[in-house]
Design a protein around this motif. Structure first.
Motif, PDB file in Angstrom:
ATOM      1  N   MET A   1     -54.756 -23.144  17.106  1.00 13.49           N
ATOM      2  CA  MET A   1     -55.727 -24.226  16.980  1.00 13.49           C
ATOM      3  C   MET A   1     -56.350 -24.482  18.355  1.00 13.49           C
ATOM      4  SD  MET A   1     -55.171 -28.064  15.441  1.00 13.49           S
ATOM      5  CE  MET A   1     -54.448 -27.406  13.948  1.00 13.49           C
ATOM      6  N   ILE A   2     -57.656 -24.271  18.465  1.00 10.35           N
ATOM      7  CA  ILE A   2     -58.359 -24.376  19.745  1.00 10.35           C
ATOM      8  C   ILE A   2     -59.580 -25.272  19.564  1.00 10.35           C
ATOM      9  CG2 ILE A   2     -59.560 -23.098  21.563  1.00 10.35           C
ATOM     10  CD1 ILE A   2     -57.917 -20.654  20.798  1.00 10.35           C
ATOM     11  N   PHE A   3     -59.803 -26.129  20.549  1.00 11.01           N
ATOM     12  CA  PHE A   3     -60.997 -26.977  20.572  1.00 11.01           C
ATOM     13  C   PHE A   3     -61.876 -26.520  21.731  1.00 11.01           C
ATOM     14  CE2 PHE A   3     -63.273 -30.727  22.190  1.00 11.01           C
ATOM     15  CZ  PHE A   3     -63.972 -31.086  21.052  1.00 11.01           C
ATOM     16  N   ARG A   4     -63.104 -26.096  21.383  1.00  6.68           N
ATOM     17  CA  ARG A   4     -64.021 -25.607  22.407  1.00  6.68           C
ATOM     18  C   ARG A   4     -65.454 -25.889  21.965  1.00  6.68           C
ATOM     19  NH1 ARG A   4     -63.093 -20.430  22.151  1.00  6.68           N
ATOM     20  NH2 ARG A   4     -61.293 -20.461  23.569  1.00  6.68           N
ATOM     21  N   ASN A   5     -66.242 -26.458  22.901  1.00  4.44           N
ATOM     22  CA  ASN A   5     -67.664 -26.733  22.640  1.00  4.44           C
ATOM     23  C   ASN A   5     -67.856 -27.594  21.385  1.00  4.44           C
ATOM     24  OD1 ASN A   5     -68.365 -25.150  24.885  1.00  4.44           O
ATOM     25  ND2 ASN A   5     -68.417 -23.282  23.631  1.00  4.44           N
ATOM     26  N   ASN A   6     -67.032 -28.615  21.287  1.00  3.97           N
ATOM     27  CA  ASN A   6     -67.109 -29.580  20.178  1.00  3.97           C
ATOM     28  C   ASN A   6     -66.845 -28.948  18.816  1.00  3.97           C
ATOM     29  OD1 ASN A   6     -67.776 -31.482  22.106  1.00  3.97           O
ATOM     30  ND2 ASN A   6     -69.976 -31.373  21.698  1.00  3.97           N
ATOM     31  N   ASN A   7     -66.160 -27.813  18.804  1.00  3.99           N
ATOM     32  CA  ASN A   7     -65.800 -27.142  17.556  1.00  3.99           C
ATOM     33  C   ASN A   7     -64.297 -26.880  17.537  1.00  3.99           C
ATOM     34  OD1 ASN A   7     -68.445 -27.015  16.544  1.00  3.99           O
ATOM     35  ND2 ASN A   7     -68.857 -25.125  17.674  1.00  3.99           N
ATOM     36  N   GLN A  55     -57.032 -34.770  16.934  1.00  2.00           N
ATOM     37  CA  GLN A  55     -56.433 -35.545  18.017  1.00  2.00           C
ATOM     38  C   GLN A  55     -56.149 -34.622  19.196  1.00  2.00           C
ATOM     39  OE1 GLN A  55     -52.295 -37.435  17.898  1.00  2.00           O
ATOM     40  NE2 GLN A  55     -53.605 -39.143  17.286  1.00  2.00           N
ATOM     41  N   LEU A  56     -56.697 -34.973  20.356  1.00  2.00           N
ATOM     42  CA  LEU A  56     -56.542 -34.160  21.565  1.00  2.00           C
ATOM     43  C   LEU A  56     -55.552 -34.828  22.504  1.00  2.00           C
ATOM     44  CD1 LEU A  56     -60.285 -33.271  22.308  1.00  2.00           C
ATOM     45  CD2 LEU A  56     -58.628 -31.971  20.968  1.00  2.00           C
ATOM     46  N   ILE A  57     -54.610 -34.056  23.006  1.00  2.00           N
ATOM     47  CA  ILE A  57     -53.668 -34.532  24.016  1.00  2.00           C
ATOM     48  C   ILE A  57     -54.114 -33.926  25.339  1.00  2.00           C
ATOM     49  CG2 ILE A  57     -51.311 -34.367  24.859  1.00  2.00           C
ATOM     50  CD1 ILE A  57     -52.188 -34.526  21.151  1.00  2.00           C
ATOM     51  N   LEU A  58     -54.509 -34.805  26.270  1.00  5.14           N
ATOM     52  CA  LEU A  58     -55.151 -34.379  27.509  1.00  5.14           C
ATOM     53  C   LEU A  58     -54.239 -34.592  28.704  1.00  5.14           C
ATOM     54  CD1 LEU A  58     -58.624 -36.033  26.813  1.00  5.14           C
ATOM     55  CD2 LEU A  58     -57.936 -33.690  26.304  1.00  5.14           C
ATOM     56  N   GLU A  59     -54.557 -33.900  29.764  1.00  4.10           N
ATOM     57  CA  GLU A  59     -53.819 -34.020  31.021  1.00  4.10           C
ATOM     58  C   GLU A  59     -54.520 -35.029  31.919  1.00  4.10           C
ATOM     59  OE1 GLU A  59     -53.940 -30.678  33.809  1.00  4.10           O
ATOM     60  OE2 GLU A  59     -51.746 -30.674  33.763  1.00  4.10           O
TER      61      GLU A  59
END
Length: 356
Positions: A1-7, A55-59
């Motif tokens: 599962m990858i989130f890139r360029n709002n996709n 849901q994104l878990i960020l650093e």
């Protein structure tokens, strides 16, 4: 599962994400310097419909609202099942805990009673003549009306949880605006659940304390809680040092010339607890009391002004005279009632003598 360029790229699928515009929190999180650790899909049921969120878990550090300022005072806190008292160096507050949630509980109770009636109407074979449920294994029929009512109850629970979280955040931000060095007594959660079950269910004080501790530590402050059996802040007097056990019905601390609302006084004493030893520093309490007594009295005055006469919560322990609006202590109320009874008895005796 990858989130890139709002996709979102997942199992060969490319799913476009709907991103809310002009949202400062999302804009802050999607900055290039915040590396994505991992992402996950969360399902939430809203109005009986499933909605899926990425849901994104960020650093890095979370977003901080510039309107929410951080103070530097030392805070004494006393959290009750339905009240909260806050005492800082220059300000004190006494207010109801999540008071906006109370009216919505009536609506929830109506839906629950409606569900009970529908369930009993659809399954009369599972109930006794007195309305109780029969023992043993049973099959339940759920009508469409029952399912709709159940869905409405679930939606109301979701709204209550979201509203409660919002109120917790508001109170936490108010405390953080005063200071980040917080002292409070450990909350006996199990005891509260037994004695104040409904209030704990509605207000969730444990979740409030957890959020306050997390935010205080993230802001560089400290959160110290100490056991009640060693401090006994609601029973001790900092002038004479005596400990007198008070029932919950006594909402005022009256000793050695001090007359103060019980929750506010406990919050004040929390400021004076030695964190290393976990005991009350009576010398520090005596030193701080002359400067903080007007602050606590001002907090009570604000409560009286906003209470609209007789609408003040009973948990505050404040009673009012209709004409003057001045607070009446419980002891004074009892004395006036006893005097009235005695006067009535005297008048009855005198009138009886005249008749004789």
């Amino acid at each position: 599962m990858i989130f890139r360029n709002n996709n979102l790229y997942w199992s060969g699928l490319e799913i476009a994400c709907i991103i809310e515009e002009n949202n400062k929190i999302i804009e802050y999180g999607l900055k290039p310097e915040h590396r994505i650790k991992y992402c996950r899909i969360v399902r939430r049921k809203i109005n009986s419909r499933n909605r899926f969120y990425l849901q994104l878990i960020l650093e890095g550090k979370p977003y901080q609202n510039p309107d929410n300022k951080i103070g530097f005072e030392e805070i004494g806190l006393d959290v009750g099942p339905s009240t909260i008292a806050i005492v800082g160096d220059t300000k004190a507050e006494l207010k109801q805990f999540c008071s906006d949630l109370v009216p919505k509980q009536k609506e929830k109770r109506k839906l629950q009673r409606k569900m009970d009636r529908q369930r009993q109407a659809n399954n009369p074979q599972n109930f006794n003549t007195n309305g109780t449920i029969k023992k043993g294994k049973k099959k339940w029929k759920k009508s469409n009306h029952y399912k709709k009512t159940s869905s409405n109850a679930a939606e109301l629970d979701r709204k209550l949880a979201a509203h409660r979280k919002s109120l917790h955040g508001k109170d936490i931000n108010e405390i953080m605006a005063m200071g980040t060095r917080i002292k409070t007594e450990k909350i006996p959660y199990k005891s509260w659940q037994k004695n104040f079950g409904k209030s704990v269910m509605v207000r969730a004080p444990s979740m409030f304390i957890s959020g306050l501790k997390r935010k205080a530590e993230n802001a560089g402050g400290s959160f110290n809680d100490f056991p009640t059996h060693t401090t006994k802040l609601s029973q001790v007097c900092h002038i004479c040092g005596n400990t007198v056990k008070k029932p919950l019905s006594h909402r005022w601390h009256i000793c050695c010339g001090i007359e103060m609302q019980r929750d506010l006084y406990s919050a004040f004493l929390s400021k004076c607890v030695n964190v290393n030893t976990g005991s009350l520093d009576i010398a520090r309490a005596r030193m701080l009391w002359p400067g903080l007594e007007p602050v606590l009295s001002a907090a009570i005055s604000r409560v009286i002004q906003s209470a609209n006469g007789w609408n003040c919560p009973a948990s505050f322990g404040l009673e009012y005279r209709r004409q003057s609006g001045s607070p009446v202590k419980p002891e004074a109320t009892v004395t006036e009632a006893v005097d009235a009874v005695i006067r009535d008895q005297i008048y009855e005796d005198e009138s009886h003598r005249e008749v004789i």
